[in-house]
Design a protein around this motif. Structure first.
Motif, short mmCIF file in Angstrom:
data_model
loop_
_atom_site.label_atom_id
_atom_site.label_comp_id
_atom_site.label_asym_id
_atom_site.label_seq_id
_atom_site.Cartn_x
_atom_site.Cartn_y
_atom_site.Cartn_z
N ILE A 19 0.88 -1.17 0.00
CA ILE A 19 0.00 0.00 0.00
C ILE A 19 0.92 1.22 0.00
CG2 ILE A 19 -1.85 1.22 1.19
CD1 ILE A 19 -2.30 -1.52 2.72
N PHE A 21 1.38 5.25 -0.03
CA PHE A 21 0.77 6.55 0.25
C PHE A 21 1.62 7.57 -0.48
CE2 PHE A 21 -0.13 3.68 3.72
CZ PHE A 21 -1.51 3.77 3.80
N VAL A 34 -5.04 4.40 8.54
CA VAL A 34 -5.08 3.02 8.04
C VAL A 34 -4.51 2.07 9.10
CG1 VAL A 34 -4.12 1.43 6.32
CG2 VAL A 34 -5.08 3.62 5.60
N TYR A 61 1.21 -7.12 4.90
CA TYR A 61 0.81 -5.84 4.33
C TYR A 61 1.93 -4.84 4.57
CZ TYR A 61 -3.77 -8.00 4.23
OH TYR A 61 -4.81 -8.86 3.98
N LEU A 63 3.11 -0.98 4.28
CA LEU A 63 2.67 0.40 4.16
C LEU A 63 3.91 1.24 3.86
CD1 LEU A 63 0.43 -1.05 5.82
CD2 LEU A 63 0.01 1.11 6.94
N LEU A 78 -1.83 -1.08 -3.94
CA LEU A 78 -2.86 -0.06 -3.84
C LEU A 78 -2.14 1.27 -3.63
CD1 LEU A 78 -5.81 0.85 -3.53
CD2 LEU A 78 -5.62 0.27 -1.11
N VAL A 80 -2.61 5.16 -2.61
CA VAL A 80 -3.48 6.16 -1.99
C VAL A 80 -2.83 7.52 -2.25
CG1 VAL A 80 -4.55 6.97 0.14
CG2 VAL A 80 -4.17 4.51 -0.20
N VAL A 100 -6.73 5.18 -4.79
CA VAL A 100 -7.69 5.89 -3.95
C VAL A 100 -7.35 7.36 -4.06
CG1 VAL A 100 -8.52 6.26 -1.59
CG2 VAL A 100 -7.92 3.94 -2.36
N VAL A 179 -9.29 1.80 1.70
CA VAL A 179 -8.25 0.77 1.80
C VAL A 179 -8.85 -0.50 2.40
CG1 VAL A 179 -6.07 0.14 2.94
CG2 VAL A 179 -6.33 2.40 1.90
N SER A 180 -9.65 -0.35 3.44
CA SER A 180 -10.30 -1.50 4.08
C SER A 180 -11.16 -2.27 3.08
CB SER A 180 -11.16 -1.01 5.25
OG SER A 180 -11.96 -2.04 5.77
N LEU A 183 -9.06 -3.94 0.13
CA LEU A 183 -8.31 -5.13 0.51
C LEU A 183 -9.20 -6.25 1.04
CD1 LEU A 183 -5.24 -3.49 2.25
CD2 LEU A 183 -5.38 -4.41 -0.07
#
Length: 192
Positions: A19, A21, A34, A61, A63, A78, A80, A100, A179-180, A183
């Motif tokens: 993920i 950012f 998150v 996961y 981040l 993903l 963001v 996102v 995000v929730s 995923l």
């Protein structure tokens, strides 16, 4: 021994789900939201600078915070887009499992080039994929207005998602909820 490691790496349980950012490094609101929503009380395997790796439900996961696109090269990731990221240059044919973005920034994302991956816009309009539904007793509820496909073929149908109180509002809250949903992870039981 090497074959066993290779088999583990190829199994779905050992693969890292990234993920990213993307945007100003000083703005940590969304990554913190998150973490609070999805990973509070879960196993933190690594934290270094603006990177954290968590284990939840047998998956890893990652981040990652970055001011530039070069940090992400994974199809299943993903991305963001943080507020203030409009100066970030995206490569042509930006590829990710999904994006996102604030509703105001969705046109910018598409103008930057061909974006491959589902774009989830967050805002207060019926044009958005994710928006606020209500807030009772300090507990916000967001609404997914259109189906979204996650990186592993998961489908989230339109639904309302109650969130724990205490996550700052606005785009931060909506992005954490996106995000929730993306995923397929419900809020952590420790988030409430």
């Amino acid at each position: 021994m090497a074959a066993t490691r290779r088999q583990k790496r190829q199994s779905g349980d050992e693969r890292l789900i990234p993920i990213l950012f993307l945007g100003p490094s000083g703005d940590r609101r969304i990554p913190r939201a998150v973490e609070k929503l999805l990973f509070r009380g879960e196993a933190l395997l690594c934290r270094s600078g603006q990177t954290a790796v968590f284990s939840r439900e047998g998956r890893l996961y990652g981040l990652f915070e970055s001011e530039g696109w070069d940090a992400l090269r994974w199809r299943q990731g993903l991305v963001v887009i943080k507020e203030g990221a409009r100066d970030v240059s995206l490569p042509p044919n930006a590829l990710a499992g999904g994006f996102v973005v604030r509703q105001e920034d969705a046109p910018w994302l598409h103008q930057k080039g061909e974006v491959r991956g589902q774009v989830v816009s967050c805002g207060m309009s019926l044009r958005d994929t994710l928006t606020y539904s209500s807030c009772q007793d300090g507990q916000p509820v967001v609404s997914l207005l259109r189906p979204i496909h996650g990186p592993f073929g998961r489908l989230a149908d339109p639904q309302d998602l109650p969130l724990p109180p205490g996550i700052s509002g606005g785009y931060t809250l909506l992005a954490a909820a996106a995000v929730s949903l993306f995923l397929g992870l419900p809020p952590s039981p420790n988030a409430f």
